[in-house]
Design a protein around this motif. Structure first.
Motif, PDB file in Angstrom:
ATOM      1  N   HIS A 210      -3.572  30.181  37.182  1.00 48.67           N
ATOM      2  CA  HIS A 210      -2.134  29.828  37.575  1.00 48.67           C
ATOM      3  C   HIS A 210      -1.166  30.650  37.303  1.00 48.67           C
ATOM      4  CE1 HIS A 210      -4.185  25.835  37.529  1.00 48.67           C
ATOM      5  NE2 HIS A 210      -4.765  26.001  36.549  1.00 48.67           N
ATOM      6  N   SER A 211       0.372  30.231  37.445  1.00 51.40           N
ATOM      7  CA  SER A 211       1.232  31.146  37.398  1.00 51.40           C
ATOM      8  C   SER A 211       2.412  30.304  36.632  1.00 51.40           C
ATOM      9  CB  SER A 211       1.602  32.034  38.454  1.00 51.40           C
ATOM     10  OG  SER A 211       2.696  32.990  38.058  1.00 51.40           O
ATOM     11  N   ASP A 222       1.230  35.426  35.136  1.00 55.99           N
ATOM     12  CA  ASP A 222      -0.025  34.721  35.580  1.00 55.99           C
ATOM     13  C   ASP A 222      -0.649  33.983  34.432  1.00 55.99           C
ATOM     14  OD1 ASP A 222       0.277  35.441  37.964  1.00 55.99           O
ATOM     15  OD2 ASP A 222      -1.166  36.864  37.868  1.00 55.99           O
ATOM     16  N   CYS A 246       4.218  25.885  39.383  1.00 62.87           N
ATOM     17  CA  CYS A 246       3.062  27.007  39.250  1.00 62.87           C
ATOM     18  C   CYS A 246       3.145  28.082  40.577  1.00 62.87           C
ATOM     19  CB  CYS A 246       1.698  26.289  39.301  1.00 62.87           C
ATOM     20  SG  CYS A 246       0.327  27.417  39.565  1.00 62.87           S
ATOM     21  N   GLU A 248       0.923  30.215  41.794  1.00 66.56           N
ATOM     22  CA  GLU A 248      -0.319  30.829  42.022  1.00 66.56           C
ATOM     23  C   GLU A 248      -1.057  29.591  42.866  1.00 66.56           C
ATOM     24  OE1 GLU A 248      -3.287  33.913  42.703  1.00 66.56           O
ATOM     25  OE2 GLU A 248      -1.235  34.132  41.680  1.00 66.56           O
ATOM     26  N   CYS A 250      -3.637  27.271  43.745  1.00 70.42           N
ATOM     27  CA  CYS A 250      -4.649  27.099  42.555  1.00 70.42           C
ATOM     28  C   CYS A 250      -5.616  25.862  42.903  1.00 70.42           C
ATOM     29  CB  CYS A 250      -4.168  26.993  41.057  1.00 70.42           C
ATOM     30  SG  CYS A 250      -2.999  25.321  41.121  1.00 70.42           S
ATOM     31  N   HIS A 254      -1.765  21.754  43.743  1.00 72.97           N
ATOM     32  CA  HIS A 254      -0.873  23.120  43.612  1.00 72.97           C
ATOM     33  C   HIS A 254       0.636  22.717  43.715  1.00 72.97           C
ATOM     34  CE1 HIS A 254       1.092  26.958  43.177  1.00 72.97           C
ATOM     35  NE2 HIS A 254       1.379  26.926  44.498  1.00 72.97           N
TER      36      HIS A 254
END
Length: 280
Positions: A210-211, A222, A246, A248, A250, A254
């Protein structure tokens, strides 16, 4: 008349057609320039718009580190625009003063491929520019990545499919917030932080990458399974609720992995942490 074509396929060319087009273009160009100037002026009337321009479209930063990132961003844009002005100026100068003249001979313009001073110039100047960019980027990156190890508040951030768990430690007390996927960040888990304090974030994930991104921090990092990433911020005195998400891709939900960060006064934070610790 064009030989070899039937009469119905021949087209007469008026000798005045080209001269009629030029005045029309000359009339349209100033009007278009005036319209563009009017549109730019109309969009730059409010203080909010001017503030957006000064930040280069970036959100308002709420940390000291965000101010450093903003300065680097502004400097990069100023350098890029200065370079663009030089390049555009050279292009326009070439178009205006080195275009093909009417009735001129088919000749190449003067070539400078073996002009040593010019070749040195366009080799050395970019190297200097890249060196300057590298210096300021490395300097600011080192500052943004500093983790003192002595924060006022320590937050353990756990990103999972598809929400967040925040565990805050402050003055020996612990508060935890766990979220679920939501459609709006105001409905997601809220991380409360005190203003004017040093906050350390420890990030990890039990499933996928994730970020952790709060746009108002002008920073994201991250969240990786099996790795604990850390960063530290110094919050400013800018109370409010700020969106987080988030950054990223995922999985399925997300886009619903949203949360918020709320900055409050130290006194309000003391009350919050005491109430959360007492409720556990």
């Amino acid at each position: 008349m064009t030989p070899g074509l039937p009469l119905w396929g021949r087209r007469s060319v008026s000798p005045t057609r080209r001269s009629a087009r030029r005045p029309l273009a000359r009339r349209r160009v100033p009007r278009a320039a005036a319209l563009a100037l009017l549109m730019v002026s109309a969009t730059a009337c409010s203080a909010d718009t001017l503030d957006e321009w000064s930040r280069g479209g970036m959100p308002v930063g709420v940390t000291k580190q965000a101010d450093t990132v903003q300065s680097l961003w502004n400097g990069s844009w100023i350098a890029a625009l200065a370079t663009g002005v030089v390049v555009w100026g050279l292009i326009l100068w070439s178009v205006a003063f080195h275009r093909k003249k009417k009735h001129s001979k088919e000749e190449l313009p003067p070539q400078v491929r073996y002009n040593l001073p010019i070749e040195i110039l366009y080799t050395v100047v970019p190297i200097i520019m890249v060196g300057v960019f590298f210096f300021f980027t490395a300097r600011d990156q080192d500052y943004v990545n500093v983790v003192s190890g002595t924060p006022d508040v320590k937050v353990k951030v756990e990103g999972f499919q598809w929400s967040w768990r925040f565990t805050s430690e402050y003055n020996g007390k612990t508060a935890q917030v766990v979220g679920t996927p939501v459609a709006d960040y105001t409905q997601g888990p809220q991380l409360v932080l005190p203003m004017g304090k040093k906050v350390e974030f420890d990030l990890n994930s039990p499933d996928v990458i994730h970020s952790f991104w709060v746009p108002a921090f002008l920073f994201k990092r991250d969240v990786i399974p099996g790795v604990t990433n850390k960063f530290e911020i110094d919050t400013l005195n800018k109370p409010g609720v700020y969106a987080g998400r988030c950054a990223e891709l995922c999985g399925v939900d997300h886009s619903r992995m949203l949360f918020s960060v709320k900055l409050v006064t130290p006194a309000e934070y003391d009350q919050y942490i005491a109430s959360q610790a007492g409720a556990q």
